[in-house]
Design a protein around this motif. Structure first.
Motif, PDB file in Angstrom:
ATOM      1  N   ALA A 122     -41.433 -34.790  -4.469  1.00  0.00           N
ATOM      2  CA  ALA A 122     -42.003 -33.597  -3.841  1.00  0.00           C
ATOM      3  C   ALA A 122     -42.593 -32.710  -4.932  1.00  0.00           C
ATOM      4  CB  ALA A 122     -40.945 -32.835  -3.055  1.00  0.00           C
ATOM      5  N   ILE A 123     -43.869 -32.414  -4.819  1.00  0.00           N
ATOM      6  CA  ILE A 123     -44.560 -31.521  -5.746  1.00  0.00           C
ATOM      7  C   ILE A 123     -44.998 -30.301  -4.943  1.00  0.00           C
ATOM      8  CG2 ILE A 123     -46.498 -31.260  -7.332  1.00  0.00           C
ATOM      9  CD1 ILE A 123     -46.461 -34.280  -7.749  1.00  0.00           C
ATOM     10  N   ALA A 124     -44.665 -29.114  -5.434  1.00  0.00           N
ATOM     11  CA  ALA A 124     -44.908 -27.894  -4.660  1.00  0.00           C
ATOM     12  C   ALA A 124     -45.644 -26.855  -5.483  1.00  0.00           C
ATOM     13  CB  ALA A 124     -43.585 -27.313  -4.164  1.00  0.00           C
ATOM     14  N   VAL A 125     -46.234 -25.917  -4.778  1.00  0.00           N
ATOM     15  CA  VAL A 125     -46.842 -24.748  -5.410  1.00  0.00           C
ATOM     16  C   VAL A 125     -45.773 -23.660  -5.554  1.00  0.00           C
ATOM     17  CG1 VAL A 125     -49.114 -25.302  -4.475  1.00  0.00           C
ATOM     18  CG2 VAL A 125     -47.593 -23.777  -3.190  1.00  0.00           C
ATOM     19  N   PRO A 126     -45.951 -22.724  -6.482  1.00  0.00           N
ATOM     20  CA  PRO A 126     -44.937 -21.669  -6.665  1.00  0.00           C
ATOM     21  C   PRO A 126     -44.725 -20.819  -5.416  1.00  0.00           C
ATOM     22  CG  PRO A 126     -46.468 -21.713  -8.516  1.00  0.00           C
ATOM     23  CD  PRO A 126     -47.033 -22.618  -7.474  1.00  0.00           C
ATOM     24  N   GLN A 127     -45.752 -20.716  -4.577  1.00  0.00           N
ATOM     25  CA  GLN A 127     -45.662 -19.880  -3.380  1.00  0.00           C
ATOM     26  C   GLN A 127     -44.828 -20.519  -2.269  1.00  0.00           C
ATOM     27  OE1 GLN A 127     -48.396 -20.796  -4.981  1.00  0.00           O
ATOM     28  NE2 GLN A 127     -49.641 -19.010  -5.486  1.00  0.00           N
ATOM     29  N   ALA A 128     -44.496 -21.772  -2.413  1.00  0.00           N
ATOM     30  CA  ALA A 128     -43.692 -22.445  -1.384  1.00  0.00           C
ATOM     31  C   ALA A 128     -42.299 -21.838  -1.357  1.00  0.00           C
ATOM     32  CB  ALA A 128     -43.617 -23.941  -1.672  1.00  0.00           C
ATOM     33  N   ASP A 129     -41.835 -21.498  -0.164  1.00  0.00           N
ATOM     34  CA  ASP A 129     -40.436 -21.116  -0.036  1.00  0.00           C
ATOM     35  C   ASP A 129     -39.809 -21.915   1.093  1.00  0.00           C
ATOM     36  OD1 ASP A 129     -41.350 -19.762   2.255  1.00  0.00           O
ATOM     37  OD2 ASP A 129     -41.379 -17.837   1.243  1.00  0.00           O
ATOM     38  N   PHE A 130     -38.491 -21.833   1.188  1.00  0.00           N
ATOM     39  CA  PHE A 130     -37.737 -22.744   2.035  1.00  0.00           C
ATOM     40  C   PHE A 130     -36.635 -21.971   2.758  1.00  0.00           C
ATOM     41  CE2 PHE A 130     -39.467 -24.767  -1.672  1.00  0.00           C
ATOM     42  CZ  PHE A 130     -40.043 -25.929  -1.198  1.00  0.00           C
ATOM     43  N   VAL A 131     -36.416 -22.321   4.028  1.00  0.00           N
ATOM     44  CA  VAL A 131     -35.376 -21.654   4.811  1.00  0.00           C
ATOM     45  C   VAL A 131     -34.687 -22.676   5.710  1.00  0.00           C
ATOM     46  CG1 VAL A 131     -34.816 -19.877   6.504  1.00  0.00           C
ATOM     47  CG2 VAL A 131     -36.641 -19.469   4.872  1.00  0.00           C
ATOM     48  N   LEU A 132     -33.363 -22.651   5.668  1.00  0.00           N
ATOM     49  CA  LEU A 132     -32.532 -23.414   6.607  1.00  0.00           C
ATOM     50  C   LEU A 132     -31.741 -22.381   7.412  1.00  0.00           C
ATOM     51  CD1 LEU A 132     -31.491 -26.059   3.994  1.00  0.00           C
ATOM     52  CD2 LEU A 132     -32.685 -26.613   6.121  1.00  0.00           C
ATOM     53  N   SER A 133     -32.418 -21.784   8.377  1.00  0.00           N
ATOM     54  CA  SER A 133     -31.868 -20.617   9.078  1.00  0.00           C
ATOM     55  C   SER A 133     -31.289 -20.953  10.450  1.00  0.00           C
ATOM     56  CB  SER A 133     -32.960 -19.550   9.236  1.00  0.00           C
ATOM     57  OG  SER A 133     -34.070 -20.079   9.959  1.00  0.00           O
ATOM     58  N   GLU A 134     -30.958 -22.214  10.674  1.00  0.00           N
ATOM     59  CA  GLU A 134     -30.491 -22.625  12.001  1.00  0.00           C
ATOM     60  C   GLU A 134     -29.280 -21.828  12.483  1.00  0.00           C
ATOM     61  OE1 GLU A 134     -32.966 -26.023  10.520  1.00  0.00           O
ATOM     62  OE2 GLU A 134     -31.543 -24.619   9.643  1.00  0.00           O
ATOM     63  N   VAL A 135     -28.353 -21.494  11.576  1.00  0.00           N
ATOM     64  CA  VAL A 135     -27.148 -20.768  12.012  1.00  0.00           C
ATOM     65  C   VAL A 135     -27.481 -19.384  12.550  1.00  0.00           C
ATOM     66  CG1 VAL A 135     -25.534 -22.017  10.533  1.00  0.00           C
ATOM     67  CG2 VAL A 135     -26.706 -19.985   9.634  1.00  0.00           C
ATOM     68  N   LYS A 136     -28.602 -18.822  12.152  1.00  0.00           N
ATOM     69  CA  LYS A 136     -29.014 -17.520  12.682  1.00  0.00           C
ATOM     70  C   LYS A 136     -29.417 -17.623  14.154  1.00  0.00           C
ATOM     71  CE  LYS A 136     -30.587 -15.777   8.197  1.00  0.00           C
ATOM     72  NZ  LYS A 136     -29.559 -14.744   8.042  1.00  0.00           N
ATOM     73  N   LEU A 137     -29.695 -18.854  14.605  1.00  0.00           N
ATOM     74  CA  LEU A 137     -30.067 -19.098  16.010  1.00  0.00           C
ATOM     75  C   LEU A 137     -28.929 -19.751  16.785  1.00  0.00           C
ATOM     76  CD1 LEU A 137     -33.645 -20.564  15.365  1.00  0.00           C
ATOM     77  CD2 LEU A 137     -33.037 -18.189  15.894  1.00  0.00           C
ATOM     78  N   GLY A 138     -27.765 -19.855  16.159  1.00  0.00           N
ATOM     79  CA  GLY A 138     -26.650 -20.525  16.820  1.00  0.00           C
ATOM     80  C   GLY A 138     -26.746 -22.034  16.775  1.00  0.00           C
ATOM     81  N   LEU A 139     -27.550 -22.556  15.855  1.00  0.00           N
ATOM     82  CA  LEU A 139     -27.768 -23.997  15.735  1.00  0.00           C
ATOM     83  C   LEU A 139     -27.292 -24.477  14.371  1.00  0.00           C
ATOM     84  CD1 LEU A 139     -31.398 -24.059  17.208  1.00  0.00           C
ATOM     85  CD2 LEU A 139     -29.251 -24.464  18.439  1.00  0.00           C
ATOM     86  N   ILE A 140     -27.460 -25.766  14.102  1.00  0.00           N
ATOM     87  CA  ILE A 140     -27.152 -26.347  12.795  1.00  0.00           C
ATOM     88  C   ILE A 140     -28.279 -27.309  12.411  1.00  0.00           C
ATOM     89  CG2 ILE A 140     -24.652 -26.116  12.931  1.00  0.00           C
ATOM     90  CD1 ILE A 140     -24.500 -29.039  13.841  1.00  0.00           C
TER      91      ILE A 140
END
Length: 260
Positions: A122-140
């Protein structure tokens, strides 16, 4: 124009996610199209490397909100079938016998991180960000979790799964999710350079190397692993490709697979 575009040329297969108006968010139609593209790559004997790219400012924003609304109304059987279809997409990427290179041109959330983690590079640009926010929706992050945990390890995955916090490209690289970060104007160049490097390698050996990692990573160190690795190197030494590679090295010439 379609949400998933496939091009195979010059020994390179390229899948482009093309839904920029929705930040390349996944829905079931897009997932089915992605499956179909991967199936075509898997049977195309000319393809040696798969690149995954995306159009627009985002790589993939995870699940489309309208699809999520519909999923909430599914019965149990439909929900399981839907989840298995998505899980199968990441599995298909991970187990593809070709090396896979993903260009992360912007934010990747949820299932978008699943695509990134399932790829080999995986090659990314510096502006790339990442979120695993499922628990905020009651999910996993269930169906993407095997690939993320393999990429960054259980401790780091647990922290990100539980906090649901955003993390940047630098942290993603430190955790092992990303292989490299490059300036946006250098992203295509970096992906192309890596692809050229991979095309120099023996294609069957690369497929066997991917399978080797899956085999060793899935078992504790012991007699099965020792015997299995010995069997694999013996098979490669006896293979036509292995013999060609060794002969070419001794004769100081280019191996046949580089001439194709």
């Amino acid at each position: 124009m379609t949400d998933i575009e496939l091009e195979i040329a010059g020994r390179v297969a390229r899948i482009t996610i093309n839904r920029p108006d929705r930040h390349n968010a996944l829905d079931i139609a897009m997932i089915d199209a992605f499956h179909a593209a991967l199936d075509k790559v898997a049977v195309d004997k000319s393809a040696r490397v798969l690149e995954i790219r995306a159009r627009g400012e985002s790589f993939c924003a995870g699940a489309d909100i309208n699809w999520m609304r519909r999923m909430a109304e599914y019965d149990a059987a439909s929900n399981i079938a839907d989840a298995k279809r998505l899980a199968g997409l990441f599995e298909k990427i991970a187990f593809l016998p070709l090396p896979t290179v993903v260009a992360v041109n912007g934010p990747a959330y949820g299932g978008g991180i699943g695509i990134v983690a399932a790829c080999d590079f995986a090659i990314a640009v510096p502006q790339a960000d990442f979120v695993l926010s499922e628990v905020k929706l009651g999910l996993i992050p269930a169906v993407i979790s095997p690939h993320i945990i393999r990429a960054i390890g259980p401790h780091a995955a647990k922290r990100l799964f539980l906090s649901g916090r955003k993390f940047d490209a630098a942290e993603a690289e430190r955790l092992g999710l990303l292989a490299e970060i490059v300036a946006p104007e250098k992203l295509d160049e970096a992906v192309n350079a890596l692809t050229r490097q991979l095309l120099d390698n023996a294609p069957e050996a690369m497929a066997a190397a991917k399978e080797l990692v899956q085999f060793v990573a899935s078992k504790p160190l012991g007699p099965d692993v020792i015997a299995g690795t010995a069997d694999r190197i013996a098979a490669r030494r006896a293979s036509a490709e292995g013999k060609e590679g060794l002969t070419a090295f001794l004769e100081k010439r280019t191996p046949a697979w580089r001439k194709e």
